[in-house]
Structures are given as structure tokens and as C-alpha cells.
Design a protein around this motif. Structure first.
Motif, PDB file in Angstrom:
ATOM      1  N   GLY A   1       0.814  -1.208   0.000  1.00 22.75           N
ATOM      2  CA  GLY A   1       0.000   0.000   0.000  1.00 22.75           C
ATOM      3  C   GLY A   1       0.847   1.258   0.000  1.00 22.75           C
ATOM      4  N   VAL A   2       1.891   1.263   0.840  1.00 25.25           N
ATOM      5  CA  VAL A   2       2.782   2.430   0.901  1.00 25.25           C
ATOM      6  C   VAL A   2       3.509   2.610  -0.422  1.00 25.25           C
ATOM      7  N   ALA A   3       3.984   1.496  -1.001  1.00 26.17           N
ATOM      8  CA  ALA A   3       4.716   1.577  -2.273  1.00 26.17           C
ATOM      9  C   ALA A   3       3.823   2.077  -3.400  1.00 26.17           C
ATOM     10  N   VAL A   4       2.608   1.537  -3.496  1.00 28.10           N
ATOM     11  CA  VAL A   4       1.683   1.951  -4.552  1.00 28.10           C
ATOM     12  C   VAL A   4       1.313   3.421  -4.390  1.00 28.10           C
ATOM     13  N   ALA A   5       0.939   3.803  -3.167  1.00 24.91           N
ATOM     14  CA  ALA A   5       0.550   5.194  -2.928  1.00 24.91           C
ATOM     15  C   ALA A   5       1.691   6.148  -3.237  1.00 24.91           C
ATOM     16  N   GLY A   6       2.908   5.777  -2.828  1.00 20.66           N
ATOM     17  CA  GLY A   6       4.064   6.634  -3.095  1.00 20.66           C
ATOM     18  C   GLY A   6       4.330   6.794  -4.577  1.00 20.66           C
ATOM     19  N   CYS A   7       4.291   5.678  -5.316  1.00 20.87           N
ATOM     20  CA  CYS A   7       4.520   5.741  -6.770  1.00 20.87           C
ATOM     21  C   CYS A   7       3.469   6.601  -7.454  1.00 20.87           C
ATOM     22  N   LEU A   8       2.205   6.386  -7.082  1.00 20.01           N
ATOM     23  CA  LEU A   8       1.124   7.145  -7.720  1.00 20.01           C
ATOM     24  C   LEU A   8       1.206   8.630  -7.383  1.00 20.01           C
ATOM     25  N   ALA A   9       1.499   8.951  -6.107  1.00 22.48           N
ATOM     26  CA  ALA A   9       1.549  10.356  -5.688  1.00 22.48           C
ATOM     27  C   ALA A   9       2.712  11.092  -6.343  1.00 22.48           C
ATOM     28  N   VAL A  10       3.884  10.437  -6.418  1.00 22.72           N
ATOM     29  CA  VAL A  10       5.034  11.071  -7.073  1.00 22.72           C
ATOM     30  C   VAL A  10       4.742  11.237  -8.569  1.00 22.72           C
ATOM     31  N   GLY A  11       4.145  10.207  -9.170  1.00 24.55           N
ATOM     32  CA  GLY A  11       3.781  10.318 -10.579  1.00 24.55           C
ATOM     33  C   GLY A  11       2.814  11.464 -10.826  1.00 24.55           C
ATOM     34  N   TYR A  12       1.877  11.666  -9.896  1.00 25.40           N
ATOM     35  CA  TYR A  12       0.892  12.745 -10.050  1.00 25.40           C
ATOM     36  C   TYR A  12       1.550  14.113  -9.904  1.00 25.40           C
ATOM     37  N   ALA A  13       2.486  14.229  -8.960  1.00 23.35           N
ATOM     38  CA  ALA A  13       3.202  15.498  -8.800  1.00 23.35           C
ATOM     39  C   ALA A  13       4.020  15.823 -10.048  1.00 23.35           C
ATOM     40  N   LEU A  14       4.648  14.803 -10.618  1.00 22.93           N
ATOM     41  CA  LEU A  14       5.404  15.014 -11.854  1.00 22.93           C
ATOM     42  C   LEU A  14       4.483  15.339 -13.028  1.00 22.93           C
ATOM     43  N   ASP A  15       3.265  14.814 -12.993  1.00 29.13           N
ATOM     44  CA  ASP A  15       2.279  15.129 -14.025  1.00 29.13           C
ATOM     45  C   ASP A  15       1.932  16.613 -13.985  1.00 29.13           C
ATOM     46  N   SER A  16       1.930  17.191 -12.796  1.00 23.85           N
ATOM     47  CA  SER A  16       1.730  18.634 -12.676  1.00 23.85           C
ATOM     48  C   SER A  16       2.985  19.388 -13.095  1.00 23.85           C
ATOM     49  N   ALA A  17       4.147  18.801 -12.821  1.00 24.11           N
ATOM     50  CA  ALA A  17       5.412  19.485 -13.100  1.00 24.11           C
ATOM     51  C   ALA A  17       5.678  19.656 -14.586  1.00 24.11           C
ATOM     52  N   ASP A  18       5.268  18.670 -15.416  1.00 22.05           N
ATOM     53  CA  ASP A  18       5.624  18.778 -16.840  1.00 22.05           C
ATOM     54  C   ASP A  18       4.979  19.988 -17.496  1.00 22.05           C
ATOM     55  N   GLY A  19       3.719  20.262 -17.160  1.00 19.29           N
ATOM     56  CA  GLY A  19       3.064  21.435 -17.719  1.00 19.29           C
ATOM     57  C   GLY A  19       3.661  22.733 -17.209  1.00 19.29           C
ATOM     58  N   GLN A  20       3.994  22.755 -15.914  1.00 19.52           N
ATOM     59  CA  GLN A  20       4.608  23.960 -15.351  1.00 19.52           C
ATOM     60  C   GLN A  20       5.982  24.202 -15.961  1.00 19.52           C
ATOM     61  N   LEU A  21       6.729  23.123 -16.185  1.00 24.68           N
ATOM     62  CA  LEU A  21       8.035  23.258 -16.818  1.00 24.68           C
ATOM     63  C   LEU A  21       7.889  23.775 -18.248  1.00 24.68           C
TER      64      LEU A  21
ATOM     65  N   ALA B   1       2.465  18.344 -29.437  1.00 23.88           N
ATOM     66  CA  ALA B   1       2.892  16.963 -29.232  1.00 23.88           C
ATOM     67  C   ALA B   1       3.068  16.660 -27.751  1.00 23.88           C
ATOM     68  N   GLY B   2       3.612  17.614 -27.008  1.00 24.16           N
ATOM     69  CA  GLY B   2       3.795  17.420 -25.572  1.00 24.16           C
ATOM     70  C   GLY B   2       2.472  17.333 -24.838  1.00 24.16           C
ATOM     71  N   GLU B   3       1.531  18.179 -25.231  1.00 28.63           N
ATOM     72  CA  GLU B   3       0.210  18.145 -24.609  1.00 28.63           C
ATOM     73  C   GLU B   3      -0.502  16.833 -24.942  1.00 28.63           C
ATOM     74  N   TRP B   4      -0.360  16.380 -26.190  1.00 33.89           N
ATOM     75  CA  TRP B   4      -0.955  15.108 -26.599  1.00 33.89           C
ATOM     76  C   TRP B   4      -0.389  13.961 -25.766  1.00 33.89           C
ATOM     77  N   LEU B   5       0.936  13.945 -25.602  1.00 36.11           N
ATOM     78  CA  LEU B   5       1.579  12.880 -24.826  1.00 36.11           C
ATOM     79  C   LEU B   5       1.088  12.891 -23.384  1.00 36.11           C
ATOM     80  N   ASP B   6       0.999  14.054 -22.799  1.00 39.49           N
ATOM     81  CA  ASP B   6       0.556  14.184 -21.409  1.00 39.49           C
ATOM     82  C   ASP B   6      -0.854  13.636 -21.233  1.00 39.49           C
ATOM     83  N   HIS B   7      -1.758  13.998 -22.134  1.00 40.36           N
ATOM     84  CA  HIS B   7      -3.147  13.548 -22.006  1.00 40.36           C
ATOM     85  C   HIS B   7      -3.301  12.061 -22.319  1.00 40.36           C
ATOM     86  N   MET B   8      -2.493  11.545 -23.224  1.00 41.87           N
ATOM     87  CA  MET B   8      -2.556  10.119 -23.518  1.00 41.87           C
ATOM     88  C   MET B   8      -2.118   9.298 -22.308  1.00 41.87           C
ATOM     89  N   VAL B   9      -1.071   9.742 -21.636  1.00 34.53           N
ATOM     90  CA  VAL B   9      -0.631   9.058 -20.411  1.00 34.53           C
ATOM     91  C   VAL B   9      -1.713   9.139 -19.338  1.00 34.53           C
TER      92      VAL B   9
END
Length: 251
Positions: free
Chosen positions: A85-105, A115-123
């Protein structure tokens, strides 16, 4: 207007970059509390670190996908436990934070590409459905609770999450196409904090941390099912509101 630099300027500190990022945020209208107050701030820090490391937005999207789908794979491949549970939650939460980071970057570097926006939404689309299906596979394989109607809950949540994601994206596309204000645009007024708290049960970020409860499968499933019901109720009410809104858009 002078375009934003794609590289770190001489003498620019991480604090300077964070200051620039704070003025390059999307609007927060309708954003649930975790995404708005926690995930976006975590993404801002990660975006600044990625900028200083010379990473591209697509690279950050790739790292986000790696974290997210590692957590999703663990759900299907490993028996439920507190450690899982801790591993799954950690992976998902870090992935979600990075999902916010790519657009801000992308905004920090002068704007993203189609193309970048398409990739982000497809993921995002892939993780939205596969998360619930991976949980279903794990429940079927390891049987932490008795099989039966409980297996229908991840299936139902998968449908609700996919439709909600598609509806949100479609709304923004139609608003932009017809010249209406999109949720991503910043407005003069401060978005309602109360609304952000009310829609918190629909927040993907909250769902990420619910997986910490996998060590107590019965408790987890009750909380997970509760989020599914609340999200379905929100989708039903929102769909009526969205349909009326789309009806008011100019032809």
C-alpha cells in the motif's frame, strides 16, 4: 513580450525559478483541494528542479509515467499488504506530482508543444482506466476478500473515471473552440476554497493515498467504494451542468 528562457539564466537560483513559476500557474477554477493546494505546489518544486537539471517537459512526462505505471503494475502483481500500500501510494503520488510538473516546466520554458500536450493527455487517459483494472486483477488473483459483487466496484469506478476524464477534456476543448473562458485560464477572482473541498472525493490525488489502506483490505474496499459512489454522483450532477453550459455556447 519577451519569451521565457529555455535554459537557466546565469545566477538564477532555485528560489528565483520558483518565484517565476508562481506567476505562470494555470487557473484553479473547479480544481479539488489536494490537486490545488498540495499537488500543484509539489509539481512547482519538481518543475523548478527539472528546469535546473536541464530536463524537457516530455522527459518529465516520461518519468511521471514510469512512477505511475510502476505503482499500477504492483497492484496487479503483488499480494495486498501494508508495504504494498505504501509503495503503490508513493509511486502514484510522485507520478501525479510530476504530471503537474511537466506542464509547469513547459510554461517556464516558454510554452508547451501540441505533441507534448498530446503525450501528457494520452498518459493520463491510460492511467485513469488501467489503475482500476489493475486493482481488479489483484483482487481476483490474491483474493484478500471473498470474490463476488465486490469485483464490480473497480469496473464501475473505471467507467466513471474514464467518462469524467473525457468529459473534462472535451469541455475545455469546446470552451476554447467557441471562445468561452476555460478552467485553465487565470481569472481576477480567487476560486472558491469551499468548492475545492466539496469536490475533494473526486480528486485523483486523494485516491492515490487511499491505497495506503491495502494492508486492511476490507477497510480499503469500503473507502474505495465510497469514493466510487461519490465520484459517480458528482459526474451525474456535473454532466447535467455541462450539457446546459454547452447549450449556451455560440454555434
Amino acid at each position: 513580450m519577451r519569451p521565457a528562457p529555455r535554459r537557466v539564466a546565469a545566477g538564477e537560483t532555485l528560489r528565483d525559478t520558483l518565484g517565476r513559476l508562481s506567476t505562470a500557474q494555470k487557473g484553479a477554477a473547479g480544481a479539488p483541494a489536494y490537486s490545488r493546494f498540495l499537488n500543484r505546489r509539489a509539481g512547482r518544486l519538481l518543475a523548478a528542479l527539472a528546469f535546473h537539471a536541464g530536463l524537457t517537459p516530455n522527459a518529465v512526462t516520461g518519468i511521471s509515467a514510469l512512477c505511475t505505471f510502476t505503482g499500477i503494475a504492483l497492484l496487479a502483481l503483488v499480494a495486498p499488504s501494508w508495504g504494498l500500500g505504501v509503495a503503490v501510494a508513493g509511486c502514484l503520488a510522485v507520478g501525479y506530482a510530476l504530471d503537474s510538473a511537466d506542464g509547469q516546466l513547459a510554461r517556464l520554458r516558454g510554452g508547451g508543444s501540441p505533441a507534448g500536450e498530446w503525450l501528457d493527455h494520452m498518459v493520463d487517459a491510460l492511467k485513469t482506466s488501467s489503475l482500476h483494472l489493475a486493482l481488479l486483477v489483484g483482487l481476483y488473483r490474491f483474493q484478500p476478500v471473498e470474490r463476488g459483487p465486490v469485483l464490480l466496484v473497480p469496473l464501475a469506478f473505471c467507467v466513471v473515471a474514464a467518462v469524467l476524464f473525457f468529459g473534462t477534456m472535451l469541455n475545455e476543448a469546446l470552451r476554447a473552440q467557441h471562445g468561452a473562458t476555460t478552467r485553465a485560464q487565470r481569472t481576477a477572482g480567487r476560486p472558491s476554497v469551499v468548492r475545492s473541498l466539496v469536490v475533494l472525493p473526486t480528486d485523483y490525488g486523494l485516491l492515490c493515498w487511499v491505497f495506503v489502506l491495502l494492508g486492511a483490505p476490507v477497510v480499503f474496499l469500503w473507502v474505495y467504494a465510497g469514493l466510487a459512489v461519490l465520484t459517480a454522483g458528482y459526474l451525474a450532477l456535473a454532466a447535467l451542468s455541462w450539457f446546459r453550459e454547452m447549450g449556451r455556447l455560440p454555434r
